[in-house]
Design an enzyme around this catalytic site. Structure first.
Site, mmCIF file in Angstrom:
data_model
loop_
_atom_site.group_PDB
_atom_site.id
_atom_site.type_symbol
_atom_site.label_atom_id
_atom_site.label_comp_id
_atom_site.label_asym_id
_atom_site.label_seq_id
_atom_site.Cartn_x
_atom_site.Cartn_y
_atom_site.Cartn_z
ATOM 1 C CG ASN A 9 3.098 -43.089 16.864
ATOM 2 O OD1 ASN A 9 3.685 -44.168 16.987
ATOM 3 N ND2 ASN A 9 1.797 -42.998 16.633
ATOM 4 C CD1 TRP A 10 9.750 -42.900 15.132
ATOM 5 C CD2 TRP A 10 11.021 -44.746 15.251
ATOM 6 N NE1 TRP A 10 11.036 -42.496 15.372
ATOM 7 C CE2 TRP A 10 11.837 -43.611 15.444
ATOM 8 C CE3 TRP A 10 11.606 -46.003 15.287
ATOM 9 C CZ2 TRP A 10 13.220 -43.710 15.664
ATOM 10 C CZ3 TRP A 10 12.976 -46.111 15.509
ATOM 11 C CH2 TRP A 10 13.778 -44.974 15.690
ATOM 12 C CE LYS A 11 1.199 -42.814 12.837
ATOM 13 N NZ LYS A 11 -0.066 -42.447 12.242
ATOM 14 C CG HIS A 97 -2.398 -43.673 17.781
ATOM 15 N ND1 HIS A 97 -3.002 -43.887 16.578
ATOM 16 C CD2 HIS A 97 -1.533 -42.637 17.599
ATOM 17 C CE1 HIS A 97 -2.510 -43.030 15.684
ATOM 18 N NE2 HIS A 97 -1.612 -42.261 16.288
ATOM 19 C CD GLU A 99 -2.439 -44.960 13.196
ATOM 20 O OE1 GLU A 99 -1.451 -45.516 13.702
ATOM 21 O OE2 GLU A 99 -2.358 -43.889 12.557
ATOM 22 C CD GLU A 169 -2.387 -38.272 17.861
ATOM 23 O OE1 GLU A 169 -1.300 -37.868 17.448
ATOM 24 O OE2 GLU A 169 -2.736 -39.459 17.781
ATOM 25 N N GLY A 175 -2.151 -38.397 9.511
ATOM 26 C CA GLY A 175 -1.603 -39.037 8.313
ATOM 27 C C GLY A 175 -2.293 -38.593 7.032
ATOM 28 C CB SER A 215 -0.813 -33.480 9.197
ATOM 29 O OG SER A 215 -1.467 -34.626 8.689
HETATM 30 C C1 PEP Z 1 0.201 -39.899 14.936
HETATM 31 O O1 PEP Z 1 0.721 -40.927 14.577
HETATM 32 O O2 PEP Z 1 -0.199 -39.808 16.100
HETATM 33 C C2 PEP Z 1 0.085 -38.783 13.996
HETATM 34 C C3 PEP Z 1 -0.389 -37.650 14.431
HETATM 35 O O3 PEP Z 1 0.503 -39.014 12.706
HETATM 36 P P1 PEP Z 1 0.824 -37.893 11.582
HETATM 37 O O4 PEP Z 1 1.721 -36.885 12.248
HETATM 38 O O5 PEP Z 1 1.471 -38.625 10.480
HETATM 39 O O6 PEP Z 1 -0.485 -37.254 11.200
#
Ligand code: PEP
Length: 254
Positions: A9-11, A97, A99, A169, A175, A215
């Site tokens: 997931n590049w966001k 997600h 976010e 998640e 993050g 993470s």
């Molecule tokens: C995500 O963007 O879904 C995510 C899990 O980010 P990270 O791996 O940076 O925690």
């Protein structure tokens, strides 16, 4: 046998040129994907066509969008329809997600509509669920995640559900550098699978891929992915570094 998936997931990161270089480097680095494994790249909308072109013909490698709109088409300035994604040949869409839930107020009900329209256009949702820290601290995460699944997915038939990938998640691990322990991940994944089994039967539940996100990095992927009910990961930060993400792909269960 359910698929083992490493999803990047590049966001909202990287320029087009940086994205191209990242994909080129990953493609050029030897990695092994068995028939049962997939690598998925959820890139920003303006890069979908570029990624689709670069990854065309690569076995078990797919492109995902990070969102879509719930309506078919029309006067929705700035939105992207699943018909548009389908016309590009996109396989997956990340939905719900944390976010998007937090910053764009996406509700379980809206996500149910997005799930429906994706399935109508044969695009597979990677449906995200997971609890914030306050819920984990109150030890009510099972009820919280159950409600997310109930309100966004449980209207689906068993046949439709088979096209969904679930990503658990925990928000407190996204993050933050704080990973759920492999035992915490396994516990929630087993709980989700048991819920699916109770509703749709064990055969359906055993076929659904449940990814862990929060993470994940090269250093912890083998242990997390090694858990019985963890079928790979949705990866943010570490997916922006080529050799990290290749190691994560190589950590998938065979
Ligand atoms: C995500 O963007 O879904 C995510 C899990 O980010 P990270 O791996 O940076 O925690």
């Amino acid at each position: 046998m359910r698929k083992q998936i490493a999803a990047a997931n590049w966001k909202m990161n990287l320029t087009l040129q940086q994205g191209e270089t990242l994909l080129d480097t990953i493609i050029a680095t030897p990695h092994s994907l068995t028939d049962n494994q997939q690598a998925v790249f959820a890139v920003p909308f303006p890069y979908l066509a570029m990624a689709q072109q670069k990854l065309a013909g690569k076995k078990n490698v797919f492109v995902a969008a990070q969102n879509c709109y719930s309506k078919k088409n029309g006067a929705y300035t700035g939105e992207t329809s699943v018909e548009m994604l389908q016309s590009l040949g996109i396989r997956y869409v990340v939905l719900g997600h944390s976010e998007r839930r937090e910053y764009f107020n996406e509700s379980n009900q809206l996500l149910a509509e997005k799930v429906n329209i994706c399935l109508e256009y044969q695009i597979q949702p990677i449906f995200c669920c997971g609890e914030p820290l306050s819920i984990r601290e109150a030890n009510t995460q099972n009820a919280y995640v159950t409600k997310q699944l109930e309100e966004s997915l449980y209207h689906l038939t068993a046949e439709q559900l088979q096209h969904i990938v679930i990503a658990y998640e925990p928000i407190w691990a996204i993050g933050t550098g704080k990973t759920a322990s492999s035992a915490q991940a396994q516990e929630m994944h087993a709980f989700i699978r048991a819920q699916l089994a109770a509703r749709y039967g064990a055969a359906v539940a055993n076929n659904i891929s449940i990814l862990y996100g929060g993470s994940v990095k090269a250093a912890n992927a083998v242990e997390i992915f090694g858990q019985t009910d963890v079928d790979g990961g949705l990866v943010g930060g570490a997916s922006l570094i080529a050799d990290e993400f290749v190691s994560i792909i190589n950590a998938l269960k065979k």
